[in-house]
Structures are given as C-alpha cells and as structure tokens.
Design an enzyme around this catalytic site. Sequence first.
Site, PDB file in Angstrom:
ATOM      1  N   ASN A  62      -1.955  -1.406   8.899  1.00 42.64           N
ATOM      2  CA  ASN A  62      -2.678  -0.180   8.547  1.00 42.64           C
ATOM      3  C   ASN A  62      -3.644   0.223   9.659  1.00 42.64           C
ATOM      4  O   ASN A  62      -4.263  -0.618  10.315  1.00 42.64           O
ATOM      5  CB  ASN A  62      -3.392  -0.313   7.196  1.00 42.64           C
ATOM      6  CG  ASN A  62      -4.406  -1.436   7.131  1.00 42.64           C
ATOM      7  OD1 ASN A  62      -4.223  -2.478   7.731  1.00 42.64           O
ATOM      8  ND2 ASN A  62      -5.476  -1.230   6.389  1.00 42.64           N
ATOM      9  N   GLU A  64      -6.778   2.901  10.245  1.00 42.27           N
ATOM     10  CA  GLU A  64      -7.718   3.824   9.606  1.00 42.27           C
ATOM     11  C   GLU A  64      -8.345   4.748  10.643  1.00 42.27           C
ATOM     12  O   GLU A  64      -8.294   4.487  11.854  1.00 42.27           O
ATOM     13  CB  GLU A  64      -8.775   3.016   8.843  1.00 42.27           C
ATOM     14  CG  GLU A  64      -8.136   2.215   7.703  1.00 42.27           C
ATOM     15  CD  GLU A  64      -9.125   1.463   6.836  1.00 42.27           C
ATOM     16  OE1 GLU A  64     -10.330   1.423   7.184  1.00 42.27           O
ATOM     17  OE2 GLU A  64      -8.695   0.924   5.802  1.00 42.27           O
ATOM     18  N   CYS A  73      -0.917   3.674   6.163  1.00 38.03           N
ATOM     19  CA  CYS A  73      -0.673   2.337   5.606  1.00 38.03           C
ATOM     20  C   CYS A  73       0.224   1.517   6.536  1.00 38.03           C
ATOM     21  O   CYS A  73       0.994   2.064   7.345  1.00 38.03           O
ATOM     22  CB  CYS A  73       0.039   2.446   4.268  1.00 38.03           C
ATOM     23  SG  CYS A  73      -0.926   3.172   2.944  1.00 38.03           S
ATOM     24  N   GLU A  75       2.869  -0.237   5.726  1.00 43.56           N
ATOM     25  CA  GLU A  75       4.311  -0.093   5.446  1.00 43.56           C
ATOM     26  C   GLU A  75       4.894   1.109   6.174  1.00 43.56           C
ATOM     27  O   GLU A  75       5.967   1.035   6.779  1.00 43.56           O
ATOM     28  CB  GLU A  75       4.552   0.069   3.939  1.00 43.56           C
ATOM     29  CG  GLU A  75       4.082  -1.097   3.111  1.00 43.56           C
ATOM     30  CD  GLU A  75       2.650  -0.916   2.621  1.00 43.56           C
ATOM     31  OE1 GLU A  75       1.771  -0.556   3.441  1.00 43.56           O
ATOM     32  OE2 GLU A  75       2.402  -1.130   1.429  1.00 43.56           O
ATOM     33  N   CYS A 112       1.493   1.469  -1.957  1.00 49.06           N
ATOM     34  CA  CYS A 112       1.056   2.713  -2.601  1.00 49.06           C
ATOM     35  C   CYS A 112       2.267   3.610  -2.868  1.00 49.06           C
ATOM     36  O   CYS A 112       3.365   3.382  -2.349  1.00 49.06           O
ATOM     37  CB  CYS A 112       0.031   3.436  -1.723  1.00 49.06           C
ATOM     38  SG  CYS A 112       0.749   4.363  -0.357  1.00 49.06           S
ATOM     39  N   CYS A 115       4.057   5.220   0.196  1.00 51.03           N
ATOM     40  CA  CYS A 115       4.908   4.278   0.937  1.00 51.03           C
ATOM     41  C   CYS A 115       6.202   4.004   0.170  1.00 51.03           C
ATOM     42  O   CYS A 115       7.277   3.860   0.762  1.00 51.03           O
ATOM     43  CB  CYS A 115       4.160   2.971   1.213  1.00 51.03           C
ATOM     44  SG  CYS A 115       2.881   3.161   2.474  1.00 51.03           S
TER      45      CYS A 115
HETATM   46  N1  THU Z   1      -3.067   0.051   2.573  1.00 48.83           N
HETATM   47  C1  THU Z   1      -1.900  -0.296   3.166  1.00 48.83           C
HETATM   48  O1  THU Z   1      -1.812  -0.391   4.386  1.00 48.83           O
HETATM   49  N2  THU Z   1      -0.840  -0.541   2.389  1.00 48.83           N
HETATM   50  C2  THU Z   1      -0.858  -0.509   1.029  1.00 48.83           C
HETATM   51  O2  THU Z   1       0.154  -0.749   0.403  1.00 48.83           O
HETATM   52  C3  THU Z   1      -2.081  -0.170   0.322  1.00 48.83           C
HETATM   53  C4  THU Z   1      -3.246   0.200   1.152  1.00 48.83           C
HETATM   54  C5  THU Z   1      -4.232   0.282   3.419  1.00 48.83           C
HETATM   55  C6  THU Z   1      -4.712   1.700   3.492  1.00 48.83           C
HETATM   56  C7  THU Z   1      -6.157   1.502   3.875  1.00 48.83           C
HETATM   57  O3  THU Z   1      -6.240   1.347   5.280  1.00 48.83           O
HETATM   58  C8  THU Z   1      -6.545   0.193   3.242  1.00 48.83           C
HETATM   59  O4  THU Z   1      -5.321  -0.471   2.933  1.00 48.83           O
HETATM   60  C9  THU Z   1      -7.364   0.334   1.981  1.00 48.83           C
HETATM   61  O5  THU Z   1      -6.765   1.138   1.063  1.00 48.83           O
END
Ligand code: THU
Length: 157
Positions: A62, A64, A73, A75, A112, A115
Amino acid sequence: MTEKEIHIAFAEYRSIEELNAEDRELAHAAIDAMRGSYAPYSHFNVGAAVRLSNGQIVQGANQENAAFPSGLCAERTAMFAASAKYPDKDMQSIALAGGVYGQLTEEPATPCGACRQVMAQYQTKSGKPMSVIMIGAGRIWKFERVDDILPLIFDSI
Ligand code: THU
C-alpha cells in the site's frame, strides 16, 4: 417470493506451513512485500503478491498520500504492476498480509471492496478461477475464486 441463500466455502489453515508449496511461497512473498508499504498516515502496512501463469510472482504494497484518495491498496498495486508488466499472463492467485507498524495481524487481512472488484475483472479476463489467500499470524484463509468474496459480481458492460 422465494428465499435464496449464497453459500461460501473456504479453507482455514493454522499456519503458512500447512499451505501447499506454491501457496506457501506466495504467502511468504506477501509478507515480504509489507516492507514496501508507505503508510505514514495509517501505519497499517499491507503487502500483496500475485502469482502469474508463467510462475512469476509480482509483489505490491500500500502507498499512501497526503491527498488521501490518491493512495492505493497493496492488492491493486500488485495487480496493476503485474498486468502492466505481464499483460498476456493470467493471474492465478493473490495473497495479502498486513499489520500495524509491520506487525502481522492475528486475524487474516481482508481485501477492500474496490480491490475485490479489480480481482474480479482480472479473473474474468483470464477465464479461470483466481484464488485469494488472506494471511494472519493466527490463521490463514484461502478462497478458491473471487466470486466467493464478491458474490453477484458486476462484470456486465
Ligand atoms: N489497505 C490495503 O492496502 N489493503 C487492504 O485490503 C485494506 C487496506 C491499506 C489502505 C491504507 O493504506 C491502509 O491499508 C489503511 O486502510
């Protein structure tokens, strides 16, 4: 009126060592990918690994951003990288793992909705099931196809 039910089957494992050799390798790759996470806001580090039909594993983590919706994310980072680099290869499976400050969660990390929708599209593109492996320190879940985590998939335009 008829009442209907949707039945979802999945496998639960007690540890990565219980997985078959290919899935074990992919699970380790997902955990390793957590190192690439850039999560200065949530501190939730997620790693993902995609296995392609040529045996190649593509990792993602991930990312940000101060403009929150600009982040992505793990995935989707992994799947988009895989598709961009190997457009002709099918995605056979994806594994994910996550944890606050890199400490793997006890319960499996679950993807999520956005994804899941992207997974569904690559599964449809390949015409074959894509398995999803969710990793936690205490247990691991394996779903044989994306349909199992996204019933009534939208794929009709
Ligand atoms: N996140 C993912 O990378 N994958 C997921 O399946 C759920 C959430 C990340 C997004 C964000 O950077 C952090 O987790 C918190 O939500």
